[in-house]
Scaffold this motif. Structure first.
Motif, PDB file in Angstrom:
ATOM      1  N   ASP A  85       0.811  -1.219   0.000  1.00 38.35           N
ATOM      2  CA  ASP A  85       0.000   0.000   0.000  1.00 38.35           C
ATOM      3  C   ASP A  85       0.845   1.270   0.000  1.00 38.35           C
ATOM      4  OD1 ASP A  85       0.995  -0.449   2.490  1.00 38.35           O
ATOM      5  OD2 ASP A  85      -0.861  -0.044   3.585  1.00 38.35           O
ATOM      6  N   THR A  86       2.156   1.146  -0.223  1.00 36.42           N
ATOM      7  CA  THR A  86       2.996   2.335  -0.290  1.00 36.42           C
ATOM      8  C   THR A  86       2.773   3.052  -1.622  1.00 36.42           C
ATOM      9  OG1 THR A  86       4.734   1.553   1.200  1.00 36.42           O
ATOM     10  CG2 THR A  86       5.377   3.161  -0.452  1.00 36.42           C
ATOM     11  N   ASN A  87       2.579   4.344  -1.565  1.00 35.91           N
ATOM     12  CA  ASN A  87       2.341   5.148  -2.752  1.00 35.91           C
ATOM     13  C   ASN A  87       3.590   5.161  -3.631  1.00 35.91           C
ATOM     14  OD1 ASN A  87       2.239   7.629  -4.429  1.00 35.91           O
ATOM     15  ND2 ASN A  87       0.262   7.885  -3.395  1.00 35.91           N
ATOM     16  N   SER A  88       3.420   4.861  -4.919  1.00 34.21           N
ATOM     17  CA  SER A  88       4.564   4.831  -5.837  1.00 34.21           C
ATOM     18  C   SER A  88       5.211   6.200  -5.960  1.00 34.21           C
ATOM     19  CB  SER A  88       4.127   4.329  -7.215  1.00 34.21           C
ATOM     20  OG  SER A  88       3.105   5.159  -7.753  1.00 34.21           O
ATOM     21  N   GLU A  89       4.429   7.265  -5.820  1.00 34.65           N
ATOM     22  CA  GLU A  89       4.989   8.610  -5.892  1.00 34.65           C
ATOM     23  C   GLU A  89       5.913   8.873  -4.710  1.00 34.65           C
ATOM     24  OE1 GLU A  89       3.483  13.290  -5.981  1.00 34.65           O
ATOM     25  OE2 GLU A  89       2.048  11.643  -6.240  1.00 34.65           O
ATOM     26  N   ALA A  90       5.519   8.400  -3.526  1.00 34.45           N
ATOM     27  CA  ALA A  90       6.364   8.571  -2.347  1.00 34.45           C
ATOM     28  C   ALA A  90       7.684   7.826  -2.525  1.00 34.45           C
ATOM     29  CB  ALA A  90       5.633   8.075  -1.099  1.00 34.45           C
ATOM     30  N   TRP A  91       7.627   6.612  -3.075  1.00 37.67           N
ATOM     31  CA  TRP A  91       8.858   5.846  -3.303  1.00 37.67           C
ATOM     32  C   TRP A  91       9.739   6.532  -4.338  1.00 37.67           C
ATOM     33  CZ3 TRP A  91      10.944   2.284  -0.421  1.00 37.67           C
ATOM     34  CH2 TRP A  91      12.016   1.524  -0.927  1.00 37.67           C
ATOM     35  N   ALA A  92       9.139   7.110  -5.353  1.00 33.46           N
ATOM     36  CA  ALA A  92       9.905   7.834  -6.362  1.00 33.46           C
ATOM     37  C   ALA A  92      10.602   9.049  -5.753  1.00 33.46           C
ATOM     38  CB  ALA A  92       8.988   8.262  -7.510  1.00 33.46           C
ATOM     39  N   LEU A  93       9.918   9.715  -4.808  1.00 34.08           N
ATOM     40  CA  LEU A  93      10.530  10.859  -4.133  1.00 34.08           C
ATOM     41  C   LEU A  93      11.731  10.418  -3.294  1.00 34.08           C
ATOM     42  CD1 LEU A  93       7.358  12.837  -2.977  1.00 34.08           C
ATOM     43  CD2 LEU A  93       9.058  13.562  -4.680  1.00 34.08           C
ATOM     44  N   LEU A  94      11.630   9.232  -2.662  1.00 38.16           N
ATOM     45  CA  LEU A  94      12.755   8.706  -1.890  1.00 38.16           C
ATOM     46  C   LEU A  94      13.934   8.414  -2.818  1.00 38.16           C
ATOM     47  CD1 LEU A  94      13.689   7.735   0.965  1.00 38.16           C
ATOM     48  CD2 LEU A  94      13.000   5.429   0.238  1.00 38.16           C
ATOM     49  N   GLU A  95      13.669   7.841  -3.980  1.00 36.71           N
ATOM     50  CA  GLU A  95      14.738   7.547  -4.937  1.00 36.71           C
ATOM     51  C   GLU A  95      15.381   8.840  -5.447  1.00 36.71           C
ATOM     52  OE1 GLU A  95      13.331   3.327  -6.930  1.00 36.71           O
ATOM     53  OE2 GLU A  95      12.405   5.182  -7.666  1.00 36.71           O
ATOM     54  N   ASP A  96      14.575   9.857  -5.691  1.00 30.17           N
ATOM     55  CA  ASP A  96      15.126  11.148  -6.122  1.00 30.17           C
ATOM     56  C   ASP A  96      16.010  11.752  -5.024  1.00 30.17           C
ATOM     57  OD1 ASP A  96      13.839  10.951  -8.534  1.00 30.17           O
ATOM     58  OD2 ASP A  96      12.133  12.212  -7.954  1.00 30.17           O
ATOM     59  N   HIS A  97      15.578  11.593  -3.776  1.00 35.01           N
ATOM     60  CA  HIS A  97      16.378  12.095  -2.651  1.00 35.01           C
ATOM     61  C   HIS A  97      17.714  11.365  -2.584  1.00 35.01           C
ATOM     62  CE1 HIS A  97      17.532  13.725   1.137  1.00 35.01           C
ATOM     63  NE2 HIS A  97      17.242  12.657   1.853  1.00 35.01           N
ATOM     64  N   ALA A  98      17.703  10.062  -2.838  1.00 33.37           N
ATOM     65  CA  ALA A  98      18.936   9.271  -2.852  1.00 33.37           C
ATOM     66  C   ALA A  98      19.879   9.776  -3.947  1.00 33.37           C
ATOM     67  CB  ALA A  98      18.615   7.797  -3.036  1.00 33.37           C
TER      68      ALA A  98
END
Length: 272
Positions: free
Chosen positions: A252-265
């Motif tokens: 149930d994790t939002n794909s947009e939130a995960w993409a933001l984490l990857e961008d932060h990385a």
């Protein structure tokens, strides 16, 4: 006999009600949970022996006695192992400080699609791959980073962990398990003393003597950049006092939130 044994037994019998063991509560109970004589009766030992056991004056108890006490107190396998360690006079030697192997860091870096950490004793974060660094909040300054200290001492911990109380309980119970495994470890003693002095909530949970080792589960966080993330974690034990912790997004994790984490990385990589 270590006094930790007596404190552990007293804390755990306070958590068991007479009704749970088929005993009448009675009108004049001055202590929570079971009395000493009730534990002795149910475990099949004399009251005098059980009192001496709690006071640290008994001879080394047999495994049969310890198993009987563990059954009465409702100890799960991890807590039962903790009881056995406390009751044994011949403790395991203090482990040597961990030397981080290049092969382990290379492995974590190769796990580029998930946050991954190398953790040592006392919940030290010894190394993190790029997504792992991105997952950590800014209150995890290096080079020495400690998960237990962050939970109880960092001002942003309660907003970072959605289920802070659950995380706090599991953190203390895991630390208690490790403390029992390495009772002579100076680092663990200093960590517990520091957290007990600085956090009344840690001190209260520590005195409950709950013991746990949870190798997998769900962690819900509110990341300062990515927002809400629900993560499944796994512990991969790689040595006597080290483990790899990996996180992957729950369904149930939002794909947009995960993409933001990857961008932060990526921004952390570019700025390094």
């Amino acid at each position: 006999m270590d006094s930790h044994l007596g404190r552990f037994l007293m804390a755990r019998r306070a958590q068991v009600t007479p009704g749970e063991r088929g005993l009448p509560a009675g009108p004049r109970r001055r202590v929570p949970g079971l009395r000493r004589e009730e534990v002795a009766l149910l475990a099949g030992v004399s009251v005098d022996y059980y009192i001496r056991l709690e006071q640290g004056r008994a001879e080394t108890p047999s495994l049969n006695v310890l198993r009987a006490v563990a059954r009465v107190l409702g100890l799960d396998p991890i807590a039962q192992e903790h009881l056995f360690r406390l009751a044994q006079p011949d403790r395991e030697p203090e482990p040597e400080r961990l030397v981080i192997r290049r092969g382990v860091t290379d492995l974590l870096n190769a796990m580029s699609e998930v946050p991954a950490f190398l953790a040592g004793r006392g919940q030290e974060i010894l190394y993190a791959n790029l997504l792992g660094e991105a997952l950590l909040p800014s209150s995890y300054p290096g080079p020495t980073r400690n998960a237990a200290s962050h939970v109880f001492l960092s001002p942003d911990a309660r907003s970072y962990y959605v289920d802070w109380h659950k995380v706090a309980e599991e953190t203390v119970a895991t630390l208690r398990h490790e403390y029992g495994k390495y009772p002579g470890d100076a680092f663990l003693k200093n960590l517990v003393a520091e957290l007990s002095a600085a956090s009344s909530e840690f001190s209260e949970l520590w005195e409950q003597h709950d013991v746990q080792l949870k190798p997998s589960g769900l962690l819900r966080i509110h990341h300062p950049i990515a927002g809400r993330l629900n993560l499944n974690y796994e512990f991969l034990i790689t040595g006597e006092s080290e483990l790899i912790v990996t996180f992957r997004p729950a369904g149930d994790t939002n794909s947009e939130a995960w993409a933001l984490l990857e961008d932060h990385a990526k921004s952390l990589r570019d700025s390094s």
